[in-house]
Write a protein that holds these residues in place. Structure first.
Motif, PDB file in Angstrom:
ATOM      1  N   UNK A 124      -7.998 -48.683  -3.164  1.00 25.14           N
ATOM      2  CA  UNK A 124      -9.092 -49.255  -2.322  1.00 25.14           C
ATOM      3  C   UNK A 124     -10.069 -48.097  -1.975  1.00 25.14           C
ATOM      4  N   UNK A 125     -11.041 -48.027  -1.792  1.00 28.51           N
ATOM      5  CA  UNK A 125     -12.084 -47.063  -1.445  1.00 28.51           C
ATOM      6  C   UNK A 125     -12.528 -47.114  -0.097  1.00 28.51           C
ATOM      7  N   UNK A 126     -12.255 -46.269   0.795  1.00 29.97           N
ATOM      8  CA  UNK A 126     -12.712 -46.132   2.227  1.00 29.97           C
ATOM      9  C   UNK A 126     -14.099 -45.614   2.520  1.00 29.97           C
ATOM     10  N   UNK A 127     -14.571 -45.526   3.501  1.00 34.38           N
ATOM     11  CA  UNK A 127     -15.464 -44.387   4.154  1.00 34.38           C
ATOM     12  C   UNK A 127     -16.930 -44.817   3.982  1.00 34.38           C
ATOM     13  N   UNK A 128     -17.594 -44.064   4.709  1.00 37.54           N
ATOM     14  CA  UNK A 128     -19.298 -44.279   5.008  1.00 37.54           C
ATOM     15  C   UNK A 128     -19.820 -43.471   3.950  1.00 37.54           C
ATOM     16  N   UNK A 129     -20.983 -44.262   3.501  1.00 42.68           N
ATOM     17  CA  UNK A 129     -21.868 -43.513   2.449  1.00 42.68           C
ATOM     18  C   UNK A 129     -23.168 -44.431   2.242  1.00 42.68           C
ATOM     19  N   UNK A 130     -23.752 -44.534   3.534  1.00 41.81           N
ATOM     20  CA  UNK A 130     -24.798 -45.202   3.422  1.00 41.81           C
ATOM     21  C   UNK A 130     -24.950 -46.643   3.202  1.00 41.81           C
ATOM     22  N   UNK A 131     -23.881 -47.472   3.092  1.00 46.63           N
ATOM     23  CA  UNK A 131     -23.759 -48.882   2.720  1.00 46.63           C
ATOM     24  C   UNK A 131     -23.248 -49.764   3.899  1.00 46.63           C
ATOM     25  N   UNK A 132     -23.483 -49.494   5.169  1.00 45.92           N
ATOM     26  CA  UNK A 132     -23.435 -50.390   6.440  1.00 45.92           C
ATOM     27  C   UNK A 132     -22.198 -50.713   6.932  1.00 45.92           C
ATOM     28  N   UNK A 134     -20.216 -53.119   6.762  1.00 43.54           N
ATOM     29  CA  UNK A 134     -19.267 -54.148   6.119  1.00 43.54           C
ATOM     30  C   UNK A 134     -18.746 -53.402   4.989  1.00 43.54           C
ATOM     31  N   UNK A 135     -19.046 -52.120   4.578  1.00 41.86           N
ATOM     32  CA  UNK A 135     -18.681 -51.432   3.494  1.00 41.86           C
ATOM     33  C   UNK A 135     -18.444 -50.118   3.681  1.00 41.86           C
ATOM     34  N   UNK A 136     -17.967 -49.728   5.043  1.00 42.11           N
ATOM     35  CA  UNK A 136     -17.865 -48.383   5.194  1.00 42.11           C
ATOM     36  C   UNK A 136     -16.745 -47.904   6.238  1.00 42.11           C
ATOM     37  N   UNK A 137     -15.743 -48.955   6.386  1.00 43.26           N
ATOM     38  CA  UNK A 137     -14.498 -48.961   7.253  1.00 43.26           C
ATOM     39  C   UNK A 137     -13.504 -48.158   6.833  1.00 43.26           C
ATOM     40  N   UNK A 297     -16.977 -43.180  16.312  1.00 38.65           N
ATOM     41  CA  UNK A 297     -17.363 -43.660  17.707  1.00 38.65           C
ATOM     42  C   UNK A 297     -17.041 -45.226  17.676  1.00 38.65           C
ATOM     43  N   UNK A 298     -16.819 -45.562  18.962  1.00 40.69           N
ATOM     44  CA  UNK A 298     -16.613 -47.061  18.831  1.00 40.69           C
ATOM     45  C   UNK A 298     -17.729 -48.011  18.821  1.00 40.69           C
ATOM     46  N   UNK A 299     -18.192 -47.984  17.407  1.00 38.12           N
ATOM     47  CA  UNK A 299     -19.266 -48.796  17.030  1.00 38.12           C
ATOM     48  C   UNK A 299     -19.299 -48.832  15.465  1.00 38.12           C
ATOM     49  N   UNK A 300     -19.544 -50.053  15.175  1.00 36.03           N
ATOM     50  CA  UNK A 300     -19.991 -50.273  13.478  1.00 36.03           C
ATOM     51  C   UNK A 300     -20.607 -49.193  12.998  1.00 36.03           C
ATOM     52  N   UNK A 301     -20.150 -48.835  11.715  1.00 30.86           N
ATOM     53  CA  UNK A 301     -21.141 -47.615  10.947  1.00 30.86           C
ATOM     54  C   UNK A 301     -22.137 -48.333  10.541  1.00 30.86           C
TER      55      UNK A 301
END
Length: 339
Positions: A124-132, A134-137, A297-301
Motif C-alpha cells: 500500500x502507498x502512503x504519504x502526501x503528494x497534493x491529493x488531499x 483522503x489520499x495522503x495519510x 500536525x493534528x489536522x487533515x492533510x
C-alpha cells in the motif's frame, strides 16, 4: 576471498519493486498480483510494469474498486496455498480491508493452532503528494499493534527490492508500505538476488550528538536535516527503521547510548505513533533520556500545497527539534540496560 562490493545497477524505486516481483513470480508460480490497474496499465505508479505481458491475466489480475473484497480474496487465496500480493493504491483505503486483513489473515495461524497461515502481502502507498485529506495519510502506527501482522517501510530502491522479496517468501501476512514521493527516486540495487531480513534497522548516517530514528520517505528528510546541522558542527546519527513490526530496538538503543538524545520522525500523527512506541520501549530499556517527537500536525492533510507543506514534517522542523534537545542538559544513560 574477494573484498569487492557486490555488483549493483541503478534503478528507480518503482523499478526495484517490479524487479522483485518479476524474480519472485519466475521462481514461485503461486505468486499472484491482485489490485486496481495492475494489469496492462502496470500499476498506478508503474511499479508493476511488464508483469502482465510476461505472466498474463491469470497471475496479474485487475480488480474492481472494492478494497475489502480484494484483500478478502487475497487472504482466502493465501490460506488455500497461493502467495498473493494485493496492491492498495492509497493507504487511506486500506481501512476498508481491515476486517479480512486483521480478523482473518493476521489471526489465521492462531485460530488454527498453526495448521494454516496466510502468506499474503498487502502493498500500500502512503504519504502526501497534493491529493488531499483522503489520499495522503500514513497509518502504519495503527498496524503495528496487530498481533500476527508484519509491517515494513523501505526508504531506498535496494530495500524496496530486498524487503519485498522477504515478504513474498515468508508466511505472512505482511503490509509493505511505500510512499508516493519515493517512486521516482533512483538508487543502487544489487544485481544478485538479495533479500533484506525483517527486524533489522540500518544506520544511514553515523553521528555522535543526536539519534534521529525514522522510516520511509522521512528518512530522506532526516538526512537533509542532518546535512544542514553538520554545517553548524552538530553530528546526527540517522537510523532507518525499515521494519516496524518486528522493530529492531537493539540498533536504536546502541545509537542512543552513543548520542544520549533521541528525535523520532514520522509523517503520520505522533499521538500514539511509531515514535511514541519507540521512545517508550527505549525508556524501558535505558531509562530517561531527552527526546522529541516530530510528526504531522493534528489536522487533515490538505490538497492545498501551502497547507500540505505546513502539516507535514520537513527538515526545518527536524533541525528545530534537534537544536531544542541540544539546548537541554543530557543525563547519563546507565551502563547496564534494564531487564
Amino acid at each position: 576471498m574477494s573484498s569487492e562490493a557486490p555488483a549493483t545497477h541503478k534503478m528507480f524505486f518503482r523499478e526495484a519493486i517490479a524487479k522483485a516481483m518479476r524474480e519472485e513470480m519466475r521462481r514461485e508460480p503461486r505468486v499472484l498480483v491482485l489490485g486496481q490497474d495492475v494489469g496492462a496499465f502496470g500499476g498506478s505508479y508503474r511499479e508493476f510494469d511488464g508483469l502482465f505481458a510476461e505472466f498474463g491475466a491469470a497471475r496479474v489480475r485487475d480488480m474492481p474498486v472494492a478494497e475489502n473484497a480484494t484483500i478478502a480474496i487475497g487472504a482466502g487465496a493465501a490460506a488455500a496455498g497461493f502467495r498473493p500480493l494485493v496492491s492498495i493504491t492509497y493507504m487511506d483505503f486500506l481501512m476498508l480491508g481491515f476486517d479480512p486483513l486483521i480478523n482473518y489473515a493476521a489471526k489465521l495461524r492462531y485460530k488454527t493452532g498453526g495448521r494454516l497461515c496466510a502468506p499474503l502481502v498487502v502493498k500500500t502507498t502512503a504519504g502526501a503528494l497534493g491529493q488531499g485529506v483522503a489520499h495522503s495519510q500514513c497509518l502504519e502506527a495503527w498496524l503495528i499493534s496487530v498481533p500476527g501482522l508484519k509491517v515494513v517501510a523501505p526508504s531506498t530502491p535496494a530495500d524496496a527490492y530486498g524487503l519485498l522479496k522477504t515478504a513474498l517468501r515468508g508466511d505472512g501476512p505482511v503490509v509493505f508500505i511505500d510512499h508516493k514521493r519515493l517512486f521516482p527516486i533512483p538508487g543502487e540495487v544489487p544485481v544478485a538476488e538479495t533479500p533484506v531480513p525483517f527486524g533489522e534497522a540500518i544506520v544511514r548516517r553515523a553521528g555522535r550528538d543526536v539519534t534521529i530514528a525514522t522510516h520511509g520517505f522521512m528518512t530522506l528528510v532526516a538526512l537533509d536535516a542532518a546535512a544542514s546541522l553538520a554545517e553548524r558542527g552538530i553530528s546526527c546519527e540517522v537510523v532507518d527503521l525499515r521494519s516496524l513490526a518486528p522493530l529492531d530496538l537493539d540498533t536504536v538503543a546502541a545509537s542512543l547510548r552513543r548520542t544520549r538524545r533521541l528525535v523520532t520522525l514520522e509523517e503520520g500523527q505522533p499521538t500514539c505513533g511509531i515514535g511514541a512506541e519507540l521512545a517508550f520501549r527505549l525508556f524501558q530499556r535505558l531509562g530517561a533520556h531527552p527526546h522529541a517527537r516530530v510528526g504531522a500536525l493534528p489536522a487533515p492533510v490538505s490538497s492545498n500545497p501551502v497547507f500540505e507543506r505546513a502539516c507535514i514534517p520537513d527538515a526545518a522542523r527536524v533541525r528545530d527539534a534537534v537544536l531544542g534537545l541540544l539546548a537541554a542538559p543530557s543525563p547519563a544513560i546507565p551502563e547496564q540496560e534494564r531487564p
